[in-house]
Design a protein around this motif. Sequence first.
Motif, short mmCIF file in Angstrom:
data_model
loop_
_atom_site.label_atom_id
_atom_site.label_comp_id
_atom_site.label_asym_id
_atom_site.label_seq_id
_atom_site.Cartn_x
_atom_site.Cartn_y
_atom_site.Cartn_z
N TYR A 110 42.32 44.12 33.16
CA TYR A 110 42.97 43.73 34.42
C TYR A 110 41.96 43.72 35.57
O TYR A 110 41.89 42.75 36.34
CB TYR A 110 44.10 44.72 34.71
CG TYR A 110 44.67 44.65 36.10
CD1 TYR A 110 45.64 43.71 36.42
CD2 TYR A 110 44.25 45.54 37.09
CE1 TYR A 110 46.17 43.65 37.70
CE2 TYR A 110 44.76 45.48 38.37
CZ TYR A 110 45.72 44.54 38.67
OH TYR A 110 46.25 44.47 39.95
N TYR A 111 41.16 44.76 35.68
CA TYR A 111 40.21 44.89 36.79
C TYR A 111 39.17 43.77 36.77
O TYR A 111 38.74 43.28 37.82
CB TYR A 111 39.52 46.25 36.72
CG TYR A 111 38.54 46.50 37.84
CD1 TYR A 111 38.97 46.68 39.15
CD2 TYR A 111 37.17 46.54 37.59
CE1 TYR A 111 38.06 46.90 40.18
CE2 TYR A 111 36.26 46.78 38.61
CZ TYR A 111 36.71 46.95 39.90
OH TYR A 111 35.81 47.17 40.93
N THR A 164 45.40 49.36 37.78
CA THR A 164 44.47 50.21 38.51
C THR A 164 44.89 50.28 39.98
O THR A 164 45.75 49.52 40.43
CB THR A 164 43.04 49.68 38.39
OG1 THR A 164 42.99 48.34 38.91
CG2 THR A 164 42.58 49.65 36.94
N ASN A 165 44.23 51.18 40.73
CA ASN A 165 44.60 51.34 42.14
C ASN A 165 43.36 51.30 43.03
O ASN A 165 42.25 51.03 42.56
CB ASN A 165 45.38 52.64 42.33
CG ASN A 165 44.60 53.86 41.84
OD1 ASN A 165 43.36 53.88 41.85
ND2 ASN A 165 45.32 54.90 41.42
N PRO A 193 36.94 45.45 44.92
CA PRO A 193 38.29 45.21 44.40
C PRO A 193 38.26 44.43 43.09
O PRO A 193 37.19 43.96 42.66
CB PRO A 193 38.96 44.39 45.50
CG PRO A 193 37.83 43.71 46.20
CD PRO A 193 36.68 44.67 46.14
N ARG A 194 39.40 44.30 42.50
CA ARG A 194 39.54 43.58 41.24
C ARG A 194 38.99 42.15 41.36
O ARG A 194 39.19 41.48 42.38
CB ARG A 194 41.03 43.53 40.88
CG ARG A 194 41.34 42.74 39.62
CD ARG A 194 42.82 42.43 39.55
NE ARG A 194 43.14 41.73 38.31
CZ ARG A 194 44.14 40.87 38.17
NH1 ARG A 194 44.89 40.57 39.21
NH2 ARG A 194 44.35 40.29 37.00
N ARG A 195 38.29 41.71 40.31
CA ARG A 195 37.79 40.32 40.28
C ARG A 195 38.97 39.35 40.28
O ARG A 195 39.96 39.53 39.57
CB ARG A 195 36.94 40.09 39.04
CG ARG A 195 36.59 38.62 38.78
CD ARG A 195 35.77 38.46 37.51
NE ARG A 195 35.67 37.07 37.11
CZ ARG A 195 36.40 36.50 36.15
NH1 ARG A 195 37.29 37.22 35.48
NH2 ARG A 195 36.25 35.23 35.85
N THR A 196 38.86 38.30 41.07
CA THR A 196 39.87 37.25 41.10
C THR A 196 39.81 36.47 39.79
O THR A 196 38.74 36.02 39.38
CB THR A 196 39.63 36.29 42.27
OG1 THR A 196 39.64 37.04 43.49
CG2 THR A 196 40.72 35.22 42.32
N PRO A 197 40.94 36.33 39.10
CA PRO A 197 40.92 35.58 37.83
C PRO A 197 40.33 34.18 38.01
O PRO A 197 40.55 33.52 39.03
CB PRO A 197 42.40 35.51 37.45
CG PRO A 197 43.00 36.72 38.08
CD PRO A 197 42.27 36.91 39.37
#
Length: 612
Positions: A193-194, A250-251, A261-265
């Motif tokens: 997810y991340y 994740t948070n 932050p999380r990588r953009t798909p």
Amino acid sequence: MKTLGLSAYYHDSAAALVIDGEVIAAAQEERFTRRKHDAAFPMRAVQYCLEQAGLQMDDIDHVAFYDKPLLKFERLLETYLAFAPRGYKSFAQALPIWLNDKLFLSNLLKGELAQFGDRALGDDRLLFTEHHLSHAASAFFASPFDEAAVLTIDGVGEWATTTLAHGKGSDLKILREIHFPHSLGLLYAAFTYYLGFKINSGEYKIMGLAPYGEPKYAQLIREHLIEVKPDGSFRLDLSYFDYCTGLTMTNERFDRLFGAPRRTPESALTQREMDIAASLQQVTEEVMLKLTRSIAKSTGLRNLCLAGGVALNCVSNGKILRDGSFEHLWVQPAAGDAGGALGAALAVQHMYKGVPRAALGERTDLMQGALLGPSYPQAECEARLHAAGANFVVLDDEALLDRVASAMADGKAIGWFQGRMEFGPRALGARSIIGDARSPSMQSVLNLKIKYRESFRPFAPSVLKERASEWFDLEADSPYMLLVADVTERRRHELSEAQRQLGGLEKLKLCRSEIPAVTHVDYSARVQTVDARTSPRYHALISRFEALTGCPVIVNTSFNIRGEPLVCTPEEAFRCFMGTELDLLVVENCVLMREDQSPALRIHYADELEAD
């Protein structure tokens, strides 16, 4: 005794039919509905299994479901109570679904199955097995072993996320468990997810991406996210995750730990993502090795069976085998939830009803090479292709092998549709796209012009079983493409110092071996060994290719495009052919050339594909 196994309502719904200990048929619902990872009741998979055996639903002695919904509901309630008042939004979304459907799953299943027959499906016919017991049964009872340790690892079943079982004869006992929320599968899913990939779909991308990176974050993961004991048992620090009660994996604290932050798909991959993938893979392998070493020591057993979604991590599997703690390793080819349908049926037969295990004879296991899905006779293939508007010639067996082997040697990419469809996520020579492993350009051509997927993703080799050790550092059979091994030293190409210094996706440009199309950037390969007894035509094709080129290795990838399941029918094979840059399509003895097809039937859907 006839037992129908089912998995459904989470992901990868499936049905499997077992008669007197023999696996008769098994298929995922996605192959029929064309919805990848379809979680709906496996209506068409059930219909296929019954038709394959010439049975009606009324002939079935027991229906076995692969987990126990009441235990799952217990876990849901206890988890939300433990974390309250956090997670109310997630709880409010989940509770109505459970109260309306999942909590009364017995009634739901009886209603779905009623349309297949008149005989009442009472509680004596509809049985439920625990999730990890289903996984364990799918591995042990289908394996070649009379006695073995069985390790199952996934996200979560009812409560268990990891189990150790001992199988002997027709008996299987769970010995130890690790419970939710501590889960190696969910840790891997959190990073999936991340890094911007789909959960329950993109985990294998992490495995493929890892060799491009360095494990720079491995110590960070060990220090903050997972505590691993010497015996391989583990605990996660839940303050970094949101999967217990939230709507994400994740948070923000996880984001701060990794500095972004999380990588953009679908955004560009950087060296950072590759290094994180390498780090996660290293930690996963460490946990798996500690677990298996501890299991070998505590049980004294020499055979190991694996199942659960984490068992599809073929890099870890290869290291477990080479580690030598166990002499023999067998991995269920449908290791994920689809295989739970088969495991539930096997568990009911052997553990509940006392049916003896089927004799193997000359077979290596009970899975029939995982070729358990539908097949289509030659005459039906011709009729279906004609109806689809295809132009083709029909060749006899010898001419067919000559044509396809020559086309591969000429650099052509070929759709190969033969016999019964595979059960599980891997194409094994029945619904495959194949090509010349010696071609330096084949890997990029298949990824970019045919599969329409990320350029970094590697392809697997299919190699004649009797030649495997000449090309790969592999002494065991790997019929299900679930072991990674290195290309042998003598088949590798020496790299210059400048080439060795290249990083990231720059490594893709290098020709590392005599079979560059299937050699990953770390010289590894996800090997499929092809046995003449299990896959006679596929073995004959590779043998013909070897006679022509001197190489007993070809490229094998699944016959589908990004975001779609493996093709099932001749029409789907033709549609995929017309929507990609495949040069040749072979459907049983029908051979289709691209230049012979009507341009009006060309499909342009490359820009409309879903992420996988």
